[in-house]
Motif scaffolding. Sequence first.
Motif, PDB file in Angstrom:
ATOM      1  N   LYS A  43     -65.764  17.659   5.627  1.00  0.00           N
ATOM      2  CA  LYS A  43     -65.799  17.905   7.012  1.00  0.00           C
ATOM      3  C   LYS A  43     -64.241  17.504   7.605  1.00  0.00           C
ATOM      4  N   ASP A  44     -63.612  16.711   6.893  1.00  0.00           N
ATOM      5  CA  ASP A  44     -62.387  16.170   7.427  1.00  0.00           C
ATOM      6  C   ASP A  44     -61.222  17.516   7.072  1.00  0.00           C
ATOM      7  N   VAL A  45     -61.336  18.262   6.238  1.00  0.00           N
ATOM      8  CA  VAL A  45     -60.894  19.488   5.987  1.00  0.00           C
ATOM      9  C   VAL A  45     -61.086  20.782   6.327  1.00  0.00           C
ATOM     10  N   GLY A  46     -62.399  20.483   7.042  1.00  0.00           N
ATOM     11  CA  GLY A  46     -62.963  21.931   7.569  1.00  0.00           C
ATOM     12  C   GLY A  46     -63.542  22.845   6.751  1.00  0.00           C
ATOM     13  N   SER A  47     -64.274  22.200   5.814  1.00  0.00           N
ATOM     14  CA  SER A  47     -65.185  22.789   4.637  1.00  0.00           C
ATOM     15  C   SER A  47     -66.433  22.118   4.335  1.00  0.00           C
ATOM     16  N   ALA A  48     -67.325  22.599   4.594  1.00  0.00           N
ATOM     17  CA  ALA A  48     -68.633  22.251   4.074  1.00  0.00           C
ATOM     18  C   ALA A  48     -69.143  22.864   2.816  1.00  0.00           C
ATOM     19  N   ARG A  49     -68.548  23.907   2.371  1.00  0.00           N
ATOM     20  CA  ARG A  49     -68.894  24.596   1.173  1.00  0.00           C
ATOM     21  C   ARG A  49     -69.252  23.716  -0.058  1.00  0.00           C
ATOM     22  N   LYS A  50     -70.311  23.593  -0.555  1.00  0.00           N
ATOM     23  CA  LYS A  50     -70.768  22.957  -1.673  1.00  0.00           C
ATOM     24  C   LYS A  50     -70.135  23.806  -3.020  1.00  0.00           C
ATOM     25  N   ILE A  51     -69.546  23.027  -3.780  1.00  0.00           N
ATOM     26  CA  ILE A  51     -68.967  23.488  -4.888  1.00  0.00           C
ATOM     27  C   ILE A  51     -69.687  23.222  -6.178  1.00  0.00           C
ATOM     28  N   PHE A  52     -69.913  22.057  -6.501  1.00  0.00           N
ATOM     29  CA  PHE A  52     -70.779  21.468  -7.584  1.00  0.00           C
ATOM     30  C   PHE A  52     -72.162  20.898  -7.348  1.00  0.00           C
ATOM     31  N   VAL A  53     -72.982  20.846  -8.172  1.00  0.00           N
ATOM     32  CA  VAL A  53     -74.071  20.099  -8.286  1.00  0.00           C
ATOM     33  C   VAL A  53     -73.617  18.590  -8.732  1.00  0.00           C
ATOM     34  N   ASP A  54     -72.734  18.510  -9.531  1.00  0.00           N
ATOM     35  CA  ASP A  54     -72.270  17.211  -9.841  1.00  0.00           C
ATOM     36  C   ASP A  54     -70.742  17.652 -10.373  1.00  0.00           C
ATOM     37  N   ALA A  55     -69.957  16.626 -10.334  1.00  0.00           N
ATOM     38  CA  ALA A  55     -68.446  16.483 -11.200  1.00  0.00           C
ATOM     39  C   ALA A  55     -68.044  15.349 -11.300  1.00  0.00           C
ATOM     40  N   GLN A  56     -67.884  14.819 -12.328  1.00  0.00           N
ATOM     41  CA  GLN A  56     -67.226  13.501 -12.621  1.00  0.00           C
ATOM     42  C   GLN A  56     -66.240  13.631 -13.804  1.00  0.00           C
ATOM     43  N   SER A  57     -65.258  12.372 -13.463  1.00  0.00           N
ATOM     44  CA  SER A  57     -64.007  12.662 -14.713  1.00  0.00           C
ATOM     45  C   SER A  57     -63.905  10.853 -15.339  1.00  0.00           C
ATOM     46  N   PHE A  58     -63.712  11.079 -16.346  1.00  0.00           N
ATOM     47  CA  PHE A  58     -63.510   9.659 -17.158  1.00  0.00           C
ATOM     48  C   PHE A  58     -61.991   9.839 -17.507  1.00  0.00           C
ATOM     49  N   VAL A  59     -61.308   8.630 -17.130  1.00  0.00           N
ATOM     50  CA  VAL A  59     -59.942   8.466 -17.335  1.00  0.00           C
ATOM     51  C   VAL A  59     -59.852   7.274 -18.345  1.00  0.00           C
ATOM     52  N   PHE A  60     -59.186   7.419 -19.592  1.00  0.00           N
ATOM     53  CA  PHE A  60     -59.120   6.541 -20.560  1.00  0.00           C
ATOM     54  C   PHE A  60     -57.729   6.825 -21.377  1.00  0.00           C
ATOM     55  N   CYS A  61     -57.496   5.804 -22.432  1.00  0.00           N
ATOM     56  CA  CYS A  61     -56.316   6.091 -23.242  1.00  0.00           C
ATOM     57  C   CYS A  61     -56.624   5.687 -24.668  1.00  0.00           C
ATOM     58  N   SER A  62     -55.895   5.780 -25.560  1.00  0.00           N
ATOM     59  CA  SER A  62     -55.977   5.406 -27.110  1.00  0.00           C
ATOM     60  C   SER A  62     -54.422   5.085 -27.094  1.00  0.00           C
ATOM     61  N   ALA A  63     -54.414   3.605 -27.355  1.00  0.00           N
ATOM     62  CA  ALA A  63     -53.374   3.086 -27.653  1.00  0.00           C
ATOM     63  C   ALA A  63     -52.639   3.359 -28.761  1.00  0.00           C
ATOM     64  N   ALA A  64     -53.100   3.784 -29.891  1.00  0.00           N
ATOM     65  CA  ALA A  64     -52.567   4.282 -31.190  1.00  0.00           C
ATOM     66  C   ALA A  64     -51.908   5.704 -30.750  1.00  0.00           C
ATOM     67  N   LEU A  65     -52.591   6.535 -30.124  1.00  0.00           N
ATOM     68  CA  LEU A  65     -52.010   7.993 -29.836  1.00  0.00           C
ATOM     69  C   LEU A  65     -51.098   8.012 -28.992  1.00  0.00           C
ATOM     70  N   SER A  66     -51.118   7.082 -28.002  1.00  0.00           N
ATOM     71  CA  SER A  66     -50.347   7.101 -26.678  1.00  0.00           C
ATOM     72  C   SER A  66     -48.950   6.522 -27.305  1.00  0.00           C
ATOM     73  N   ARG A  67     -49.115   5.269 -28.173  1.00  0.00           N
ATOM     74  CA  ARG A  67     -47.896   4.831 -28.669  1.00  0.00           C
ATOM     75  C   ARG A  67     -47.099   5.897 -29.467  1.00  0.00           C
ATOM     76  N   LYS A  68     -47.820   6.560 -30.321  1.00  0.00           N
ATOM     77  CA  LYS A  68     -47.257   7.664 -30.951  1.00  0.00           C
ATOM     78  C   LYS A  68     -46.428   8.645 -30.302  1.00  0.00           C
ATOM     79  N   MET A  69     -47.216   9.436 -29.063  1.00  0.00           N
ATOM     80  CA  MET A  69     -46.399  10.246 -28.325  1.00  0.00           C
ATOM     81  C   MET A  69     -45.503   9.805 -27.592  1.00  0.00           C
ATOM     82  N   LEU A  70     -45.625   8.467 -27.152  1.00  0.00           N
ATOM     83  CA  LEU A  70     -44.409   7.810 -26.308  1.00  0.00           C
ATOM     84  C   LEU A  70     -43.021   7.540 -27.086  1.00  0.00           C
TER      85      LEU A  70
END
Length: 134
Positions: A43-70
Motif C-alpha cells: 500500500k505504501d508504494v501503490g500496489s496491492a498486487r499479490k505476487i507470491f503465495v509465499d517467498a522466503q530467503s535464507f542468508v548464510f556463509c561457509s567459512a571455508a569457501l568464503s576464506r578461499k574465495m576472499l
Amino acid sequence: IVSHARQARFDNVRDDLRAAIEAKGLVIDYHSQLNRMLERTGKDVGSARKIFVDAQSFVFCSAALSRKMLEADPANAAECPYTITVYATVQQPDTVVVAYRRPWRPDGSAASQAALREVDALLDGLAREALGIK
C-alpha cells in the motif's frame, strides 16, 4: 539467477532447504520473509498486487569457501554472504522454486573463478537437495 522448480508444498521445500543448509554445518544468519515485506509495504508504494503465495530467503556463509574465495580476490567479498530464496507464485501456487544468484566474476583470476565455482556448486546442490532433484 539460477532456479530449480518442481511441484511440491512450499512449507516442505522451505523446511528441506533449511535442513540441507544446516546439515552442511552452515549457520543461517538471517531468514528473510520476502512475501510478508511485500504485503506489508504494498500500500505504501501503490500496489496491492499479490505476487507470491509465499517467498522466503535464507542468508548464510561457509567459512571455508568464503576464506578461499576472499584469499583468491578480496573483491569477492561482494559475494558473501550467500542467499537462497524459495518461493511459490500466485500464478503457479503448486510449483515451488528455489533460486540463487550465481557467483561469477569474468574478470577474476583463475583462483578466484575456481573458488566461485565451488560456491556455485554448494548453492546448486542445496537448491537441488531441497527440491529432491538429483
